[in-house]
Design an enzyme around this catalytic site. Structure first.
Site, PDB file in Angstrom:
ATOM      1  N   ASP A  12      -0.344  39.923   0.061  1.00 32.82           N
ATOM      2  CA  ASP A  12      -1.014  39.409   1.538  1.00 32.82           C
ATOM      3  C   ASP A  12      -1.874  38.052   1.001  1.00 32.82           C
ATOM      4  O   ASP A  12      -2.587  38.262   0.223  1.00 32.82           O
ATOM      5  CB  ASP A  12      -1.919  40.527   2.044  1.00 32.82           C
ATOM      6  N   HIS A  13      -1.050  37.135   1.459  1.00 30.18           N
ATOM      7  CA  HIS A  13      -1.732  35.904   0.881  1.00 30.18           C
ATOM      8  C   HIS A  13      -2.969  35.513   1.173  1.00 30.18           C
ATOM      9  O   HIS A  13      -3.665  34.806   0.810  1.00 30.18           O
ATOM     10  CB  HIS A  13      -0.711  34.459   1.424  1.00 30.18           C
TER      11      HIS A  13
END
Ligand code: CAO
Length: 435
Positions: free
Chosen positions: A407-408
């Site tokens: 998850d950036h």
């Protein structure tokens, strides 16, 4: 005042068409391309967009009138002063071509400036029916039906002759949007998820339809939610597991005597947990408001298991506290339970990081979907012997490709690749796990 007269542009093959909607009133502020009128012939419906920005000062047509190319329909005041009387909030709205930041902060006086920069000359430029939005073929009754339900025909795939949109196509779109929960986000606003076309495949050949299994339906919802909510990045990497695999083979006979099957996966689980201890942000979840990261001081690894009923992700608990044999036993137990459909809710909960291993099957790399609300997932692919340059010659080494999707919002790219590099380092030299 600088009045720009708006005439009916080129309307294709029609001599005259009926006005079925007047979409503005005197005093309305319009932007370039805002719809002014809807015309309908027996073959098509088309909207007349405004070629200029400004304030409507005169409307020369009413619903039911027949109009033809060149007929004068509106006067629009395009002068700077035209918008100065308009309340600030409203006058900002038409400047939709301005950058967002400018739109919210621009002084009122700037709006008419944008209006005068609009292509006034295009008022007299012929616009064909295609460019006026009449790109979908449909009968007036279908258009009226779509309009009533707020469906844009350009979003509907026509299944009639020559792609003509039929009432069933409009109904099909609404059904699919409702089923995907997209109705609330507004099917026609452009802000929702564009639906996938509904196609009658039987037109092209024989088909059979089977209901998805219960597990597939459930996992599908989770996967879809993660895909839509989590900005994914996938980092690809590979590591040299020659020594690790030799050690595994050396232990295999002893393990088998205890009824345990040793596969590379348990070594990966240990290496991953060591790396998670080095990178606490990977063993974490974002808070629901996305403003904090919740780091977990326990290491429970979810393992994606391929079962006859679909994908299940049981969790091996406290991997940091267990040895290779115990982990193998746990893995055999939960994957067996998963395949027999005997997993309990607690077997499936509490995971902090997931591993999806396709290494026993094949493939070179893949992009696993994060098992949200976890923030990262590892995908293992099949290890292969490869020639590796050691500085003076090529030597055969067992190289395992792997990937980590994350998850950036929780992890930056640099952190992501540092994590994969660290996992690779531990797998290449298991001795580091005891340091
Ligand atoms: N490279 C090369 N060989 C590998 C390997 C790898 N990365 N991983 C496993 N193998 C080998 C094993 O050593 C074993 O060979 P031997 O019998 O000769 O020792 C063989 O492949 C089969 O292993 P396995 O798949 O039975 O066991 P595992 O511990 O690797 O995996 C489990 C267990 C439950 C993860 C697996 O059976 C499974 O279900 N995998 C599919 C998961 C899945 O569907 N993921 C996709 C999710 S989509 O996002």
């Amino acid at each position: 005042m600088a009045i720009q007269q708006i005439n009916i542009p080129d309307i294709g093959d029609f001599d005259s068409v009926e006005v079925i909607e007047v979409l503005v009133s005197v005093g309305d502020v319009v932007a370039v391309d805002d719809s002014l009128l809807t015309l309908e012939s027996d073959k098509a419906t088309m909207e007349i967009p405004s070629p200029v920005a400004g304030t409507i000062t005169k409307i020369a047509v009413s619903v039911g009138d027949d109009v033809a190319e060149g007929d004068m329909v509106f006067d629009i005041d395009v002068s700077a002063s035209a918008s100065e009387d308009v309340p600030k909030e409203e006058s900002v709205v038409p400047a939709k071509e301005a950058p967002i930041a400018q739109a919210s902060t621009a002084p009122v006086a700037e709006v008419p400036k944008a209006a005068t920069q609009a292509p006034v000359a295009s008022a007299n430029k012929p616009v064909n029916a295609q460019s006026m939005g009449a790109t979908s073929h449909a009968s007036p009754s279908v258009r009226a039906f779509a309009r009533k339900l707020g469906v844009e025909l350009t979003q509907v795939t026509g299944t009639g002759p020559k792609g003509r949109v039929q009432q069933t196509d409009v109904e099909g779109l609404i059904k699919s949007v409702m089923q995907s929960g997209g109705a609330a986000s507004g099917a026609t606003s452009g802000a929702g998820i564009p639906p996938i076309a509904t196609i009658d495949f039987s037109k092209f050949g024989d088909t059979t339809t089977e209901a998805l299994g219960r597990i597939k339906k459930i996992s599908g919802k989770f996967l879809h939610a993660s895909w839509l909510n989590v900005p994914h990045v996938t980092q690809f990497d590979e590591c040299d597991i020659t020594d690790m695999d030799q050690f595994r083979k050396d232990q295999k006979a002893i393990a088998e005597k205890q009824g345990i099957k040793l596969t590379p996966l348990v070594f990966v689980m240990k290496a991953v947990v060591k790396a998670l201890q080095d990178f606490p942000s990977v063993n974490a979840s974002l808070s629901p408001d996305g403003q904090s990261i919740i780091k977990k001081q326990y290491y429970n690894i979810g393992i994606a298991v391929d079962t006859p009923n679909g994908l299940m992700v049981p969790v091996v608990k406290d991997v940091d506290k267990k040895g290779i044999y115990e982990l193998s036993r746990d893995l055999m137990e939960i994957s067996g339970k998963a395949r027999e459909g005997k997993l309990s809710a607690s077997d499936m909960s509490g995971g902090t990081f997931t591993i999806s291993s396709l290494g026993g099957i094949g493939g070179t790399q893949f992009t696993p979907i994060v098992n949200a609300p976890e923030v990262a997932i590892m995908g293992l692919s099949k290890a292969k012997m490869q020639p590796v340059w050691n500085g003076s010659e090529f030597i055969p080494r067992l190289i395992m490709p792997f990937s980590v999707s994350y998850d950036h919002r929780a992890l930056d790219g640099a952190e992501g690749v540092r994590f994969t590099t660290t996992v690779g380092k531990y797998l290449s030299d298991l001795r580091q796990l005891i340091l």
